[in-house]
Design an enzyme around this catalytic site. Structure first.
Site, PDB file in Angstrom:
ATOM      1  N   PRO A   1       0.298  -2.413 -31.074  1.00  0.00           N
ATOM      2  CA  PRO A   1      -0.575  -2.632 -32.228  1.00  0.00           C
ATOM      3  C   PRO A   1      -1.461  -1.415 -32.483  1.00  0.00           C
ATOM      4  CG  PRO A   1      -1.373  -3.862 -30.314  1.00  0.00           C
ATOM      5  CD  PRO A   1      -0.065  -3.253 -29.917  1.00  0.00           C
ATOM      6  N   ASP A   2      -1.869  -1.237 -33.744  1.00  0.00           N
ATOM      7  CA  ASP A   2      -2.864  -0.190 -33.995  1.00  0.00           C
ATOM      8  C   ASP A   2      -4.233  -0.772 -33.659  1.00  0.00           C
ATOM      9  OD1 ASP A   2      -3.563  -1.758 -36.155  1.00  0.00           O
ATOM     10  OD2 ASP A   2      -3.031  -0.303 -37.694  1.00  0.00           O
ATOM     11  N   PHE A   3      -5.295  -0.093 -34.015  1.00  0.00           N
ATOM     12  CA  PHE A   3      -6.621  -0.577 -33.634  1.00  0.00           C
ATOM     13  C   PHE A   3      -7.286  -1.395 -34.728  1.00  0.00           C
ATOM     14  CE2 PHE A   3      -5.594   2.994 -31.002  1.00  0.00           C
ATOM     15  CZ  PHE A   3      -6.014   2.577 -29.745  1.00  0.00           C
ATOM     16  N   ARG A   4      -7.198  -0.885 -35.972  1.00  0.00           N
ATOM     17  CA  ARG A   4      -8.068  -1.448 -37.006  1.00  0.00           C
ATOM     18  C   ARG A   4      -7.380  -2.256 -38.094  1.00  0.00           C
ATOM     19  NH1 ARG A   4      -9.867   3.232 -35.047  1.00  0.00           N
ATOM     20  NH2 ARG A   4     -11.947   3.156 -34.133  1.00  0.00           N
TER      21      ARG A   4
ATOM     22  N   ASN B   1      -2.924   9.189 -30.095  1.00  0.00           N
ATOM     23  CA  ASN B   1      -2.242   8.123 -29.352  1.00  0.00           C
ATOM     24  C   ASN B   1      -2.189   8.421 -27.860  1.00  0.00           C
ATOM     25  OD1 ASN B   1      -1.960   7.047 -31.833  1.00  0.00           O
ATOM     26  ND2 ASN B   1       0.228   7.474 -32.050  1.00  0.00           N
TER      27      ASN B   1
ATOM     28  N   ASP C   1       0.051   6.676 -25.951  1.00  0.00           N
ATOM     29  CA  ASP C   1       1.264   5.982 -25.490  1.00  0.00           C
ATOM     30  C   ASP C   1       2.371   6.904 -24.982  1.00  0.00           C
ATOM     31  OD1 ASP C   1       2.298   7.037 -27.895  1.00  0.00           O
ATOM     32  OD2 ASP C   1       1.875   5.202 -28.997  1.00  0.00           O
TER      33      ASP C   1
ATOM     34  N   HIS D   1      -7.067  12.173 -27.563  1.00  0.00           N
ATOM     35  CA  HIS D   1      -7.763  11.087 -26.872  1.00  0.00           C
ATOM     36  C   HIS D   1      -7.146  10.827 -25.500  1.00  0.00           C
ATOM     37  CE1 HIS D   1      -9.324   9.484 -31.014  1.00  0.00           C
ATOM     38  NE2 HIS D   1      -9.843  10.645 -30.657  1.00  0.00           N
TER      39      HIS D   1
HETATM   40  P1  OAD Z   1      -6.350   2.815 -36.586  1.00  0.00           P
HETATM   41  O1  OAD Z   1      -5.949   1.466 -36.152  1.00  0.00           O
HETATM   42  O2  OAD Z   1      -7.783   3.064 -36.811  1.00  0.00           O
HETATM   43  O3  OAD Z   1      -5.588   3.191 -37.930  1.00  0.00           O
HETATM   44  C1  OAD Z   1      -4.192   3.013 -38.076  1.00  0.00           C
HETATM   45  C2  OAD Z   1      -3.807   3.385 -39.493  1.00  0.00           C
HETATM   46  O4  OAD Z   1      -2.403   3.367 -39.594  1.00  0.00           O
HETATM   47  C3  OAD Z   1      -4.337   2.437 -40.546  1.00  0.00           C
HETATM   48  O5  OAD Z   1      -4.736   3.167 -41.678  1.00  0.00           O
HETATM   49  C4  OAD Z   1      -3.127   1.554 -40.877  1.00  0.00           C
HETATM   50  O6  OAD Z   1      -3.134   1.093 -42.197  1.00  0.00           O
HETATM   51  C5  OAD Z   1      -2.013   2.524 -40.663  1.00  0.00           C
HETATM   52  N1  OAD Z   1      -0.756   1.913 -40.249  1.00  0.00           N
HETATM   53  C6  OAD Z   1      -0.542   0.898 -39.377  1.00  0.00           C
HETATM   54  N2  OAD Z   1       0.764   0.680 -39.203  1.00  0.00           N
HETATM   55  C7  OAD Z   1       1.403   1.582 -39.970  1.00  0.00           C
HETATM   56  C8  OAD Z   1       2.770   1.877 -40.226  1.00  0.00           C
HETATM   57  N3  OAD Z   1       3.772   1.227 -39.626  1.00  0.00           N
HETATM   58  N4  OAD Z   1       3.064   2.858 -41.091  1.00  0.00           N
HETATM   59  C9  OAD Z   1       2.088   3.546 -41.728  1.00  0.00           C
HETATM   60  N5  OAD Z   1       0.775   3.315 -41.510  1.00  0.00           N
HETATM   61  C10 OAD Z   1       0.441   2.359 -40.643  1.00  0.00           C
HETATM   62  O7  OAD Z   1      -5.726   3.826 -35.528  1.00  0.00           O
HETATM   63  P2  OAD Z   1      -6.157   5.320 -35.278  1.00  0.00           P
HETATM   64  O8  OAD Z   1      -6.541   6.010 -36.519  1.00  0.00           O
HETATM   65  O9  OAD Z   1      -5.109   5.945 -34.456  1.00  0.00           O
HETATM   66  O10 OAD Z   1      -9.581   5.757 -29.878  1.00  0.00           O
HETATM   67  O11 OAD Z   1      -7.454   5.113 -34.388  1.00  0.00           O
HETATM   68  C11 OAD Z   1      -8.176   6.210 -33.952  1.00  0.00           C
HETATM   69  C12 OAD Z   1      -8.825   5.929 -32.627  1.00  0.00           C
HETATM   70  O12 OAD Z   1      -9.588   4.748 -32.727  1.00  0.00           O
HETATM   71  C13 OAD Z   1      -7.862   5.629 -31.512  1.00  0.00           C
HETATM   72  O13 OAD Z   1      -7.333   6.781 -30.903  1.00  0.00           O
HETATM   73  C14 OAD Z   1      -8.708   4.854 -30.541  1.00  0.00           C
HETATM   74  C15 OAD Z   1      -9.458   3.974 -31.501  1.00  0.00           C
HETATM   75  O14 OAD Z   1     -10.689   3.582 -31.066  1.00  0.00           O
HETATM   76  C16 OAD Z   1      -9.804   5.598 -28.566  1.00  0.00           C
HETATM   77  O15 OAD Z   1      -9.299   4.746 -27.919  1.00  0.00           O
HETATM   78  C17 OAD Z   1     -10.711   6.594 -28.003  1.00  0.00           C
END
Ligand code: OAD
Length: 393
Positions: free
Chosen positions: A53-56, A127, A129, A146
């Site tokens: 999963p992503d974060f936000r 990432n 991962d 990170h």
């Molecule tokens: P986020 O979860 O903040 O953002 C993910 C982005 O990718 C969002 O804009 C989603 O809409 C988009 N997204 C998700 N799935 C997608 C897909 N299949 N194709 C295209 N877009 C997609 O994740 P990050 O920006 O990586 O830090 O988060 C940054 C940091 O926040 C992470 O490294 C982590 C977190 O806190 C630490 O752990 C220190």
């Protein structure tokens, strides 16, 4: 981020560098050899199709699904202060996210492909991962801003901790402690937690976006600084491509920004197709599945690679050929039957004439020649009455 950086570009303003602000325009720019130093900036969105999963993201993101860990606030799971007091929630999560279980996505393979083509200057990722390494990208091509799960150490004395023991601990959801018994500090993967500095490598490579002739930003909300500031370091006239489900970080505000607001995997496939690299990319990605028991699909037969229209055309050609052959057969059959009939009729006529001469009216005819192949008997004048009508006899 300044106002300038967030207002979408007026569509009527022509690009400085690209011929068109489209995937095709970008592909042409690359194919013309004008993008030789590509910087990729990635986030969690490039790994969601791998099952991480992503974060936000509001419903599916990690932060929306941590209730089970009883955290004071979601991001506490990555806070160094919280970890010191309570490492269990992090290790609970680590057992779910630990590398080795996830197959790289085609987007990871695309980054590797850029490298193999000698076009990748650097991959900056947030990432942890390690999926880019799994997809064959050499470690030195990536700046893991990170950190990652690849190594681990004591948070106090910094003594590294062995990989194999870490794997065991994570599997069993045990909390690893420093090997130095006099220290006995907590061990943590070298992931950058909130409250910790980014690796020196990030700052050492921070100038690279300025040297890039193309930046590709994928799968990040661009909310966490200083990483989120990288796209702004790219020169004004340098094209930037954003492949993301949503518009982020003010990308789309410059004259050479190209937006693909969609899934990363389908976005990179579009770009690869426009570049004529799609087959190569898919073949490269297929190799990443072997370890996960996904056999590379057998190379499609010529016929299977054809488009719908081509397949339809083939079908029509085949049908036409069948009909032609059938008609030809009918004609041949008809003419053979006709000649058999003519021969039989002629013989009968001759016989009748002879019999007329002798006055004998014999119906059966044991001397008649064998029926033509395919005919049922030798009374052809009855069977092929319709032919007789049109016959020239
Ligand atoms: P986020 O979860 O903040 O953002 C993910 C982005 O990718 C969002 O804009 C989603 O809409 C988009 N997204 C998700 N799935 C997608 C897909 N299949 N194709 C295209 N877009 C997609 O994740 P990050 O920006 O990586 O830090 O988060 C940054 C940091 O926040 C992470 O490294 C982590 C977190 O806190 C630490 O752990 C220190």
């Amino acid at each position: 981020m300044g106002q300038e950086e967030s207002t979408p570009i007026d569509e009527s303003s022509p690009p400085f560098t690209l011929e068109t602000r489209t995937v095709e325009g970008l592909a042409k720019y690359i194919k013309d050899g004008r993008a030789r130093r590509i910087v990729v900036m990635s986030g969690a969105g490039i790994s969601t199709s791998a099952g991480i999963p992503d974060f936000r993201s509001p419903d599916t993101g990690l932060y929306a699904n941590l209730a089970r860990l009883n955290l004071p606030y979601a991001e506490a799971v990555f806070s160094i202060d919280y970890f010191r007091q309570k490492p269990e929630p992090f290790y609970e999560l680590a057992s779910e996210l630990f590398p080795g279980k996830f197959r790289p996505t085609i987007t990871h393979s695309f980054i590797t492909l850029l490298h193999r083509k000698g076009l990748l200057l650097k991959h900056f990722t947030q990432n942890i991962d390690c999926l880019d390494r799994e997809a064959g990208l050499p470690g030195e091509m990536t700046v893991e801003a990170h950190g990652s799960f690849a190594t681990q150490r004591c948070i106090d004395c910094k003594l590294p901790y062995p990989d194999d023991e870490m794997l065991e601990k994570v599997k069993n959801k045990d909390i690893p402690c420093c090997k130095n018994e006099s220290c006995n500090g907590l061990v943590k993967p070298d992931i950058v937690f909130f409250g910790e500095a980014l690796p020196a490598e990030f700052f050492a490579n921070r100038e690279l976006p300025q040297q890039a002739d193309l930046a590709i930003i994928m799968g990040s909300s661009l909310t966490v600084m200083p990483f989120a500031g990288l796209p702004q370091l790219v020169r004004e006239e340098t094209p930037r491509l954003l492949i993301n489900l949503e518009r982020v970080g003010g990308i789309g505000s410059r004259r050479d920004d190209v937006l693909l607001l969609e899934d990363c995997d389908s976005g990179v496939k579009k770009l690869a197709e426009a570049l004529g690299w799609l087959e190569e990319l898919e073949e490269m990605w297929a190799t990443t599945g072997v370890k996960f028991g996904v056999e590379p699909e057998k190379k499609e037969e010529e016929g299977m690679r054809k488009s719908k229209d081509e397949k339809l055309e083939d079908e029509i050609t085949k049908l036409t050929k069948d009909v032609d052959e059938t008609l030809l057969l009918c004609e041949k059959h008809e003419s053979r039957v006709r000649s058999d009939f003519d021969r039989e009729a002629k013989k009968l006529l001759e016989k009748q004439m002879k019999m007329g001469d002798s006055g004998d009216e014999q119906e059966g005819d044991d001397d008649a020649p064998p029926a033509a192949e395919g005919s049922k008997g030798h009374r052809l004048s009855h069977v092929f009455g319709h032919l007789k009508k049109g016959s020239s006899l």
